[in-house]
Design a protein around this motif. Structure first.
Motif, PDB file in Angstrom:
ATOM      1  N   HIS A   1       0.834  -1.216   0.000  1.00 46.02           N
ATOM      2  CA  HIS A   1       0.000   0.000   0.000  1.00 46.02           C
ATOM      3  C   HIS A   1       0.869   1.268   0.000  1.00 46.02           C
ATOM      4  CE1 HIS A   1       0.573  -1.128   4.291  1.00 46.02           C
ATOM      5  NE2 HIS A   1       0.816   0.155   4.418  1.00 46.02           N
ATOM      6  N   GLU A   2       2.075   1.150  -0.580  1.00 48.05           N
ATOM      7  CA  GLU A   2       2.923   2.327  -0.794  1.00 48.05           C
ATOM      8  C   GLU A   2       3.378   2.274  -2.253  1.00 48.05           C
ATOM      9  OE1 GLU A   2       4.824   2.951   3.703  1.00 48.05           O
ATOM     10  OE2 GLU A   2       6.150   2.279   2.106  1.00 48.05           O
ATOM     11  N   VAL A   3       2.420   2.443  -3.134  1.00 42.75           N
ATOM     12  CA  VAL A   3       2.618   2.138  -4.556  1.00 42.75           C
ATOM     13  C   VAL A   3       2.852   3.421  -5.354  1.00 42.75           C
ATOM     14  CG1 VAL A   3       1.639   0.904  -6.518  1.00 42.75           C
ATOM     15  CG2 VAL A   3       0.834   0.382  -4.196  1.00 42.75           C
ATOM     16  N   VAL A   4       3.849   3.400  -6.228  1.00 41.23           N
ATOM     17  CA  VAL A   4       4.027   4.501  -7.188  1.00 41.23           C
ATOM     18  C   VAL A   4       4.230   3.895  -8.571  1.00 41.23           C
ATOM     19  CG1 VAL A   4       5.464   6.456  -7.909  1.00 41.23           C
ATOM     20  CG2 VAL A   4       5.014   6.077  -5.478  1.00 41.23           C
ATOM     21  N   GLY A   5       3.517   4.453  -9.553  1.00 36.33           N
ATOM     22  CA  GLY A   5       3.638   3.965 -10.922  1.00 36.33           C
ATOM     23  C   GLY A   5       3.011   4.937 -11.896  1.00 36.33           C
ATOM     24  N   ILE A   6       2.753   4.417 -13.085  1.00 36.04           N
ATOM     25  CA  ILE A   6       2.236   5.240 -14.185  1.00 36.04           C
ATOM     26  C   ILE A   6       0.886   4.668 -14.611  1.00 36.04           C
ATOM     27  CG2 ILE A   6       2.677   5.984 -16.575  1.00 36.04           C
ATOM     28  CD1 ILE A   6       4.824   7.024 -14.808  1.00 36.04           C
ATOM     29  N   ILE A   7      -0.105   5.531 -14.784  1.00 37.76           N
ATOM     30  CA  ILE A   7      -1.400   5.045 -15.284  1.00 37.76           C
ATOM     31  C   ILE A   7      -1.194   4.518 -16.699  1.00 37.76           C
ATOM     32  CG2 ILE A   7      -3.763   5.636 -15.948  1.00 37.76           C
ATOM     33  CD1 ILE A   7      -3.836   7.675 -13.740  1.00 37.76           C
ATOM     34  N   ASP A   8      -1.687   3.308 -16.898  1.00 35.03           N
ATOM     35  CA  ASP A   8      -1.382   2.559 -18.100  1.00 35.03           C
ATOM     36  C   ASP A   8      -2.656   2.310 -18.899  1.00 35.03           C
ATOM     37  OD1 ASP A   8      -1.417  -0.761 -18.506  1.00 35.03           O
ATOM     38  OD2 ASP A   8       0.278   0.265 -19.441  1.00 35.03           O
ATOM     39  N   LYS A   9      -3.796   2.306 -18.195  1.00 34.25           N
ATOM     40  CA  LYS A   9      -5.079   2.122 -18.881  1.00 34.25           C
ATOM     41  C   LYS A   9      -6.199   2.646 -17.993  1.00 34.25           C
ATOM     42  CE  LYS A   9      -7.608  -1.186 -21.661  1.00 34.25           C
ATOM     43  NZ  LYS A   9      -7.755  -2.567 -22.147  1.00 34.25           N
TER      44      LYS A   9
END
Ligand SMILES: [Zn+2]
Ligand SMILES: [Zn+2]
Length: 350
Positions: A76-84
């Motif tokens: 629950h400490e997530v970082v990323g890029i919106i992909d869809k």
């Protein structure tokens, strides 16, 4: 919540991704392949870049949170890029960098939500507990859980701020302490090392309370003006000598240490409890009545509170200290976090 846990398989033909999952309560992590999930309406798919390993992942690992379904992917400490984007998602776009923290979505219908108190939603969803979290290459998240990440923070710097960071920042800013007040931070670990930095940047006089002399130099470097070794001296007495703390931010998950420190509070002082454990605090009514002192707990906050935390950190230079591990070593990373020896937050990289 739409997740793919039931569909977990070891081998899939098309578009597989790597996942670190807990197959059942108390079992070791398994590295498996799953199909990349599709976002349903109101959800987005995130290509995960990093995910922090938090002590609260123990709830999923050991099955001590009611109702967790297995296999489950913690995080629950997530970082990323919106992909869809799923249907009916507005306000977020493909390619945007986002985070997901402890607050993984509210129901918008319970009495707390109807009052706008989303933090205390009675059906709060937590990533990695109620649906699959960030120990995987792609994750599905509801839009109400999304946090925009400011440019000035790297992925790995931002991740721990989404749980450890927001919890200390938000607890302090709601504690009632004013600039110049004496604020004690109990514990110099994953939460405490951020709590000291935030308290310093808020303009408090910071007294760090730790065990042993090893942490003294680091505590000062992080912004504490006083270090109290509670092995050597009675920490409550030491705080009283400084005039008494307006707030004690209790980050160490030790009810005994919190109880021992309580008398270090000054008049109208507040013990802010954020270090989670299930042992009772021992404080007498007389200790509360004398000086009108209070005890309050604080749990993370909403995605907007996370954005406040991130912006403040970007602005002031507050940063987590981290150790990184690749996703395939999730078990090792988790064991390192549990050992209490990590300095200070463990982050998985995809
Ligand atoms: Zn609610
Ligand atoms: Zn956490």
């Amino acid at each position: 919540m739409s997740t793919t846990s039931a569909a977990a398989t070891r081998k899939v033909a098309a578009a597989p991704m790597t996942v670190a999952q807990v197959p059942k309560p108390g079992a070791d992590f398994e590295i498996v392949e799953r199909e990349i999930p599709e976002p349903s309406a109101g959800h987005v798919r995130i290509k995960v870049k990093v995910c922090g390993v938090c002590h609260s992942d123990v709830f999923t690992k050991e099955g001590t949170w009611p109702g967790v379904q297995y296999p489950r992917v913690p995080g629950h400490e997530v970082v990323g890029i919106i992909d869809k984007l799923g249907d009916s998602v507005s306000g977020w776009k493909n390619g945007q960098r986002v985070g997901v923290g402890w607050h993984g979505g509210q129901d918008n219908t319970c009495p707390s939500c109807r009052r706008g108190d989303f933090r205390n939603c009675q059906n709060l969803k937590i990533p990695g507990i109620n649906y699959d979290g960030g120990y995987q290459q792609y994750m599905i998240a509801p839009v109400e859980a999304l946090v925009a990440i400011p440019e000035g923070l790297t992925d790995a710097e931002a991740a721990p701020l989404l749980c450890a960071g927001i919890t200390t920042y938000d607890a302090l800013r709601h504690s009632g302490a004013m600039p110049g007040d004496l604020v004690a931070v109990l514990g110099i670990g994953g939460l405490g090392h951020l709590g000291i930095q935030f308290a310093n940047k808020f303009g408090y006089k910071v007294a760090a309370v730790g065990r042993g002399s090893e942490s003294a130099g680091l505590a000062r470097k992080l912004g504490a003006s006083v270090y109290i070794d509670n092995k050597l001296r009675n920490p409550a007495e030491a705080l009283r000598k400084l005039g008494g703390a307006q707030v004690i931010l209790a980050t160490a998950p030790s009810s005994k240490a919190m109880s021992e420190l309580f008398d270090g509070l000054g008049p109208n002082g507040k013990l802010m409890v954020i270090g989670a454990n299930s042992d009772p605090l021992e404080v007498t009514p007389l200790q509360l009545i004398g000086g009108s002192r209070t005890i309050q707990g604080w749990a993370a906050g909403t995605p907007m509170d996370s954005e406040d935390t991130l912006r403040f950190a970007e602005l002031t230079g507050v940063r987590p200290m981290i150790e990184t591990y690749p996703l395939e070593k999730a078990g090792e990373a988790y064991a390192r976090m549990m050992s209490g020896k990590a300095e200070f937050r463990v982050v998985l990289t995809m």
